[in-house]
Structures are given as C-alpha cells and as structure tokens.
Design a protein around this motif. Structure first.
Motif, mmCIF file in Angstrom:
data_model
loop_
_atom_site.group_PDB
_atom_site.id
_atom_site.type_symbol
_atom_site.label_atom_id
_atom_site.label_comp_id
_atom_site.label_asym_id
_atom_site.label_seq_id
_atom_site.Cartn_x
_atom_site.Cartn_y
_atom_site.Cartn_z
ATOM 1 N N PHE A 54 48.234 27.484 49.388
ATOM 2 C CA PHE A 54 47.698 28.170 48.224
ATOM 3 C C PHE A 54 47.121 29.507 48.655
ATOM 4 C CE2 PHE A 54 47.366 23.632 47.897
ATOM 5 C CZ PHE A 54 47.905 23.356 46.660
ATOM 6 N N GLU A 55 47.294 30.514 47.809
ATOM 7 C CA GLU A 55 46.705 31.822 48.088
ATOM 8 C C GLU A 55 46.040 32.313 46.808
ATOM 9 O OE1 GLU A 55 47.777 36.052 50.192
ATOM 10 O OE2 GLU A 55 48.970 34.272 50.629
ATOM 11 N N THR A 56 44.773 32.674 46.922
ATOM 12 C CA THR A 56 43.982 33.078 45.762
ATOM 13 C C THR A 56 44.195 34.558 45.448
ATOM 14 O OG1 THR A 56 42.314 31.418 46.290
ATOM 15 C CG2 THR A 56 41.639 33.183 44.815
ATOM 16 N N VAL A 57 44.391 34.855 44.162
ATOM 17 C CA VAL A 57 44.535 36.231 43.684
ATOM 18 C C VAL A 57 43.361 36.526 42.754
ATOM 19 C CG1 VAL A 57 45.951 37.845 42.368
ATOM 20 C CG2 VAL A 57 47.039 36.146 43.816
ATOM 21 N N ASP A 58 42.661 37.611 43.019
ATOM 22 C CA ASP A 58 41.525 38.035 42.212
ATOM 23 C C ASP A 58 42.033 38.873 41.043
ATOM 24 O OD1 ASP A 58 39.053 38.811 41.261
ATOM 25 O OD2 ASP A 58 38.569 40.074 42.983
ATOM 26 N N CYS A 59 41.752 38.451 39.837
ATOM 27 C CA CYS A 59 42.211 39.182 38.648
ATOM 28 C C CYS A 59 41.217 40.244 38.206
ATOM 29 C CB CYS A 59 42.454 38.208 37.492
ATOM 30 S SG CYS A 59 43.751 37.013 37.836
ATOM 31 N N ASP A 60 40.040 40.330 38.829
ATOM 32 C CA ASP A 60 39.054 41.345 38.469
ATOM 33 C C ASP A 60 39.501 42.749 38.832
ATOM 34 O OD1 ASP A 60 37.265 39.657 37.279
ATOM 35 O OD2 ASP A 60 35.965 39.470 39.030
#
Length: 73
Positions: free
Chosen positions: A6-12
C-alpha cells in the motif's frame, strides 16, 4: 500467492478550479506512483480512502498494488 503493498497519497496537495464556482480539486501524484510501481513489477489493484473530513473530503487514500509472490522453497 499474491503479495500486496500500500502507498498513501495525500489529497491535500490537490489544486484546480470548479466550473460551478469555488475551488475544485485534482490530484496528479497518483499517476507518478502507479507508473513507478508498474516499472517495479507491481500492478495497481485499487484504492481505499484512508482519512476523510466530516464534510466528505477525502484527505488521504491508500493505493493498493499486487504482484505474484516469489515461490517459497
């Protein structure tokens, strides 16, 4: 057997403008991550919202990648 990461993507960090007024949001970092992972032998399997504001805005998502695990000896 499949192996998952899993790789987290920041939508901010999204930006853009909505035709209906106000600020619209568009992310682009996910494309870079998917292409990099594909070059490493991973296949994009989907995404899961990781954190969300009370108003419904998704702050972060986890991109899910899979590939065949190395056979165990």
């Amino acid at each position: 057997m499949l192996q998952y990461e899993f790789e987290t993507v920041d939508c901010d960090n999204a930006s853009g403008y909505s035709l209906f007024g106000g600020v619209g949001l568009e992310t682009t970092r996910h494309r870079e991550i998917i292409c990099r992972r594909a070059a490493e032998g991973w296949r994009y399997a989907g995404s899961i919202p990781r954190s969300q504001r009370a108003g419904g805005f998704i702050e972060t998502v986890d991109l899910v990648f899979e590939r065949e695990a190395a056979p165990e000896e």
